[in-house]
Design a protein around this motif. Structure first.
Motif: not given
Length: 290
Positions: A26-30, A33-40, A47-48
């Motif tokens: 189970q992966v959580v990504g730091l 930015s909103d752009e990074a959150r959207s990619k994840l 995304a956290v």
């Protein structure tokens, strides 16, 4: 495991996220930015919110995970050092895992083929990294692991893309120094596979060099990049003194002569790199002119 990846949308981090997910973690990504959150979230990754310059966000992010894989870097000692320290402080005594991404440049010129145990003689741009490695390996109650990748290649990205990119300006591939030096290299997907193996089963305190083969001569890489870029093998050497004026200490890193064996990762973790070689990838693979 539930694993937090910093730099999760970066070049190495994105490949690590995919490999972890494929392995059933189970992966959580730091996400800064909103752009990074959207990619994840588009990848189905939680995304956290977190930023290397906001240590409170980093300590909060590690609360409900089993392991942290650190692939982020600001390339700035004054940002990375306190950021890593904050996470390790939050993990101290938990017996959770912290895998830190360093790099082979901490070894400087290698004088032949060496392994993880060779003395460190960091090139200036990464002179701060060994102290961060030591903190990762010695924080009480944390299973610390360090991976030192070579020059990462694949997907048409990373440092080798600078070779093909130089064609646009000059009509030939430009390389720093004499080109007689060797880059220690690793294919990005093979590197991600090593991270999965290391986080799953490497002993606490392990350090791994991650490279494929005994190095690639830069002149040969430039030649292959030139053929792949459709400029008939034309290459130009850029004297180190001149390159320093534009690149600073990064130029010295590009001019390092480095060759390694990754026998430790192969024997201890069963790591077996399978990706195409750098020369092949530059000549006919992801870097080649389509």
């Amino acid at each position: 495991m539930r694993i937090l990846v910093t730099g999760a949308t970066g070049y190495i981090g994105a490949a690590v996220v995919d490999a972890l997910k494929h392995a059933g973690h189970q992966v959580v990504g730091l996400a800064r930015s909103d752009e990074a959150r959207s990619k994840l979230t588009a990848k189905g990754i939680q995304a956290v919110q977190g930023d290397l310059k906001d240590t409170a966000s980093l300590t909060a992010a590690v609360k409900d995970v089993d392991a942290v894989i650190w692939t982020a870097t600001s390339n700035d000692k004054d940002v990375d050092t306190p950021a890593v320290a904050a996470m390790l402080g939050a993990l101290q005594g938990s017996n959770k895992t912290f895998l830190y991404t360093s790099g082979v440049w901490v070894h400087g010129h290698t004088q032949g083929v060496v392994n993880e145990d060779a003395p460190l003689n960091s090139t200036p741009i990464v002179a701060w990294r060994p102290a961060v490695e030591q903190r990762a390996l010695s924080t009480p109650g944390v299973r610390g692991i360090v991976v030192r990748p070579g020059v990462v290649y694949g997907q048409g990205a990373g440092i080798p893309a600078m070779l093909t990119g130089s064609v646009k300006d000059k009509g030939s591939v430009t390389y720093v120094g004499t080109g007689e030096n060797h880059w220690a290299v690793v294919f990005v997907e093979d590197l991600a596979d090593l991270y999965v193996r290391a986080v799953e089963r490497a002993p606490a305190g392990s350090v791994f060099v991650a490279t494929q083969g005994a190095g690639v001569k830069v002149k040969d890489a430039a030649q292959a990049a030139s053929e792949g870029a459709g400029v008939a093998g034309r290459t130009v050497a850029w004297p180190l003194e001149e390159a320093r004026k534009q690149f600073g200490p990064f130029a010295d890193a590009l001019a390092l002569d480095q060759r390694f064996t990754s026998e430790k990762a192969e024997k201890l973790l069963g790591w077996a790199p399978r990706g195409p070689g750098l020369i092949e990838e530059l000549r006919t693979g992801s870097y080649a002119h389509r």
